[in-house]
Scaffold this motif. Structure first.
Motif, PDB file in Angstrom:
ATOM      1  N   PHE A 130     -12.680  20.986 -36.958  1.00 16.86           N
ATOM      2  CA  PHE A 130     -12.726  20.536 -35.565  1.00 16.86           C
ATOM      3  C   PHE A 130     -12.851  21.724 -34.618  1.00 16.86           C
ATOM      4  O   PHE A 130     -13.732  21.747 -33.745  1.00 16.86           O
ATOM      5  CB  PHE A 130     -11.473  19.720 -35.232  1.00 16.86           C
ATOM      6  N   TRP A 131     -11.974  22.725 -34.761  1.00 14.71           N
ATOM      7  CA  TRP A 131     -11.984  23.857 -33.836  1.00 14.71           C
ATOM      8  C   TRP A 131     -13.203  24.743 -34.039  1.00 14.71           C
ATOM      9  O   TRP A 131     -13.727  25.302 -33.068  1.00 14.71           O
ATOM     10  CB  TRP A 131     -10.687  24.646 -33.958  1.00 14.71           C
ATOM     11  N   ASP A 132     -13.694  24.862 -35.259  1.00 11.33           N
ATOM     12  CA  ASP A 132     -14.942  25.598 -35.484  1.00 11.33           C
ATOM     13  C   ASP A 132     -16.096  24.931 -34.739  1.00 11.33           C
ATOM     14  O   ASP A 132     -16.939  25.605 -34.134  1.00 11.33           O
ATOM     15  CB  ASP A 132     -15.272  25.658 -36.977  1.00 11.33           C
ATOM     16  N   MET A 163     -11.814  24.052 -46.468  1.00 12.64           N
ATOM     17  CA  MET A 163     -11.524  24.067 -45.028  1.00 12.64           C
ATOM     18  C   MET A 163     -10.915  22.737 -44.622  1.00 12.64           C
ATOM     19  O   MET A 163     -11.403  21.674 -44.991  1.00 12.64           O
ATOM     20  CB  MET A 163     -12.813  24.331 -44.234  1.00 12.64           C
ATOM     21  N   SER A 164      -9.840  22.788 -43.851  1.00  8.86           N
ATOM     22  CA  SER A 164      -9.158  21.573 -43.436  1.00  8.86           C
ATOM     23  C   SER A 164      -9.920  20.868 -42.316  1.00  8.86           C
ATOM     24  O   SER A 164     -10.795  21.447 -41.661  1.00  8.86           O
ATOM     25  CB  SER A 164      -7.742  21.893 -42.963  1.00  8.86           C
ATOM     26  N   ARG A 165      -9.544  19.622 -42.056  1.00  7.94           N
ATOM     27  CA  ARG A 165     -10.146  18.858 -40.957  1.00  7.94           C
ATOM     28  C   ARG A 165      -9.888  19.547 -39.621  1.00  7.94           C
ATOM     29  O   ARG A 165     -10.760  19.583 -38.747  1.00  7.94           O
ATOM     30  CB  ARG A 165      -9.563  17.451 -40.951  1.00  7.94           C
ATOM     31  N   THR A 166      -8.682  20.116 -39.463  1.00  7.02           N
ATOM     32  CA  THR A 166      -8.342  20.822 -38.228  1.00  7.02           C
ATOM     33  C   THR A 166      -9.227  22.045 -38.036  1.00  7.02           C
ATOM     34  O   THR A 166      -9.759  22.286 -36.940  1.00  7.02           O
ATOM     35  CB  THR A 166      -6.864  21.252 -38.250  1.00  7.02           C
ATOM     36  N   ASP A 167      -9.419  22.829 -39.103  1.00  5.87           N
ATOM     37  CA  ASP A 167     -10.281  24.011 -39.019  1.00  5.87           C
ATOM     38  C   ASP A 167     -11.696  23.616 -38.615  1.00  5.87           C
ATOM     39  O   ASP A 167     -12.316  24.264 -37.753  1.00  5.87           O
ATOM     40  CB  ASP A 167     -10.329  24.742 -40.363  1.00  5.87           C
ATOM     41  N   LEU A 197     -13.178  13.391 -33.344  1.00  4.60           N
ATOM     42  CA  LEU A 197     -13.273  13.662 -31.907  1.00  4.60           C
ATOM     43  C   LEU A 197     -12.031  14.336 -31.350  1.00  4.60           C
ATOM     44  O   LEU A 197     -12.072  14.896 -30.253  1.00  4.60           O
ATOM     45  CB  LEU A 197     -13.535  12.352 -31.149  1.00  4.60           C
ATOM     46  N   LEU A 198     -10.917  14.267 -32.078  1.00  2.00           N
ATOM     47  CA  LEU A 198      -9.668  14.865 -31.629  1.00  2.00           C
ATOM     48  C   LEU A 198      -9.004  15.592 -32.791  1.00  2.00           C
ATOM     49  O   LEU A 198      -9.176  15.206 -33.949  1.00  2.00           O
ATOM     50  CB  LEU A 198      -8.703  13.788 -31.102  1.00  2.00           C
ATOM     51  N   PRO A 199      -8.234  16.637 -32.474  1.00  2.30           N
ATOM     52  CA  PRO A 199      -7.410  17.253 -33.514  1.00  2.30           C
ATOM     53  C   PRO A 199      -6.142  16.440 -33.705  1.00  2.30           C
ATOM     54  O   PRO A 199      -5.923  15.429 -33.029  1.00  2.30           O
ATOM     55  CB  PRO A 199      -7.090  18.629 -32.905  1.00  2.30           C
ATOM     56  N   LEU A 200      -5.277  16.873 -34.624  1.00  2.00           N
ATOM     57  CA  LEU A 200      -3.946  16.302 -34.730  1.00  2.00           C
ATOM     58  C   LEU A 200      -3.210  16.539 -33.419  1.00  2.00           C
ATOM     59  O   LEU A 200      -3.168  17.658 -32.914  1.00  2.00           O
ATOM     60  CB  LEU A 200      -3.173  16.977 -35.874  1.00  2.00           C
ATOM     61  N   VAL A 243      -3.553  35.216 -34.244  1.00  2.37           N
ATOM     62  CA  VAL A 243      -3.855  34.371 -35.399  1.00  2.37           C
ATOM     63  C   VAL A 243      -4.417  33.033 -34.937  1.00  2.37           C
ATOM     64  O   VAL A 243      -3.941  32.443 -33.960  1.00  2.37           O
ATOM     65  CB  VAL A 243      -2.579  34.143 -36.231  1.00  2.37           C
ATOM     66  N   ASP A 244      -5.420  32.551 -35.655  1.00  2.27           N
ATOM     67  CA  ASP A 244      -5.961  31.222 -35.382  1.00  2.27           C
ATOM     68  C   ASP A 244      -6.539  30.658 -36.678  1.00  2.27           C
ATOM     69  O   ASP A 244      -6.900  31.417 -37.585  1.00  2.27           O
ATOM     70  CB  ASP A 244      -7.052  31.277 -34.303  1.00  2.27           C
ATOM     71  N   CYS A 245      -6.646  29.334 -36.737  1.00  2.26           N
ATOM     72  CA  CYS A 245      -7.180  28.687 -37.937  1.00  2.26           C
ATOM     73  C   CYS A 245      -8.700  28.626 -37.933  1.00  2.26           C
ATOM     74  O   CYS A 245      -9.311  28.323 -38.961  1.00  2.26           O
ATOM     75  CB  CYS A 245      -6.604  27.278 -38.080  1.00  2.26           C
ATOM     76  N   SER A 246      -9.336  28.910 -36.803  1.00  3.80           N
ATOM     77  CA  SER A 246     -10.787  28.746 -36.663  1.00  3.80           C
ATOM     78  C   SER A 246     -11.521  30.081 -36.754  1.00  3.80           C
ATOM     79  O   SER A 246     -11.337  30.962 -35.905  1.00  3.80           O
ATOM     80  CB  SER A 246     -11.114  28.080 -35.321  1.00  3.80           C
ATOM     81  N   ALA A 247     -12.363  30.224 -37.763  1.00  7.47           N
ATOM     82  CA  ALA A 247     -13.158  31.440 -37.906  1.00  7.47           C
ATOM     83  C   ALA A 247     -14.114  31.624 -36.738  1.00  7.47           C
ATOM     84  O   ALA A 247     -14.332  32.755 -36.272  1.00  7.47           O
ATOM     85  CB  ALA A 247     -13.941  31.394 -39.225  1.00  7.47           C
ATOM     86  N   ASN A 248     -14.680  30.532 -36.235  1.00  8.79           N
ATOM     87  CA  ASN A 248     -15.620  30.638 -35.119  1.00  8.79           C
ATOM     88  C   ASN A 248     -14.926  31.076 -33.830  1.00  8.79           C
ATOM     89  O   ASN A 248     -15.479  31.860 -33.054  1.00  8.79           O
ATOM     90  CB  ASN A 248     -16.334  29.308 -34.899  1.00  8.79           C
ATOM     91  N   MET A 249     -13.730  30.564 -33.602  1.00 10.37           N
ATOM     92  CA  MET A 249     -12.949  31.012 -32.444  1.00 10.37           C
ATOM     93  C   MET A 249     -12.680  32.515 -32.546  1.00 10.37           C
ATOM     94  O   MET A 249     -12.811  33.260 -31.564  1.00 10.37           O
ATOM     95  CB  MET A 249     -11.622  30.258 -32.379  1.00 10.37           C
TER      96      MET A 249
END
Length: 209
Positions: free
Chosen positions: A7-9, A1-5, A164-167, A67-73
């Motif tokens: 974060f949004w999860d 899982m990427s850092r971005t994923d 604390l922040l995404p890209l 489509v989204d990168c976050s499974a939780n979203m």
């Protein structure tokens, strides 16, 4: 899982509970978008988040691929669609850079609050252009912080390094518009509700000659 994923999860539940920041502007964007939708429309939404916008548009179209990168979203989005009785959305986990996009397939692509969060907006916009049918439209809402908050370019990397922040990519409204035009889009809407607000751009892919 990427850092971005990750974060949004991590923020998915808080994100879902957060009210729309500017309801009047959001409603105007919905109204403009609906003018491009029809009962035979096939729609792609990239960065769909918790699915609120896709669910609102679903009754007006044939199908939405969200489509989204976050499974939780996406888990939250599926629950919301079930509660709303919406059955014509397929929610899919994928990173935008790795998304399988059939050429000339979609009537409308939605890229809402996403283009400032990708590494290479020109590459993404070009791929979305290719995925549209001739005459199709890309509808976007983008934080162009280079116009009003250019200082964030110094803070964002630090915030991202500590989770604390995404890209966040810093660019201006003019630079975003230029990205659309380089891809081949004709701009039909270019609207910014006010200082610090997201820029709403709709670009149309030319009809086949």
């Amino acid at each position: 899982m990427s850092r971005t994923d990750r974060f949004w999860d991590r923020i998915a539940k808080r994100y879902a509970a957060r009210p729309v920041a500017d309801e009047a502007s959001y409603q105007k964007k919905l109204e403009i978008t609906r003018a491009y939708l029809g009962e035979t429309s096939d729609v792609l939404e990239v960065g769909c988040g918790t699915g609120s916008t896709a669910i609102l548009h679903a009754p007006r179209v044939r199908h939405i691929r969200a489509v989204d990168c976050s499974a939780n979203m996406l888990d939250i989005a599926r629950e919301k669609a079930l509660e709303a009785g919406v059955t014509n959305i397929d929610f899919e986990k994928a990173d935008i850079d790795e998304l399988d996009l059939p050429p000339a397939h979609y009537n409308v692509v939605l890229a809402l609050s996403i283009l400032h969060l990708v590494d290479d907006r020109d590459a993404v916009i070009a791929r979305l252009f290719d995925a549209l049918k001739p005459g199709g439209v890309l509808v976007s809402s983008t934080g162009c912080v280079g116009d009003d908050m250019a200082w964030i370019r110094f803070i964002a990397p630090l915030g991202r390094s500590v989770g604390l922040l995404p890209l966040i990519r810093v660019f201006t409204r003019a630079q975003l518009r230029a990205s659309f035009e380089r891809a081949g889009f004709a701009i039909e809407h270019d609207w910014k509700p006010g200082k610090g607000k997201a820029v709403f751009i709709v670009g149309r892919k030319p009809e086949a000659s």
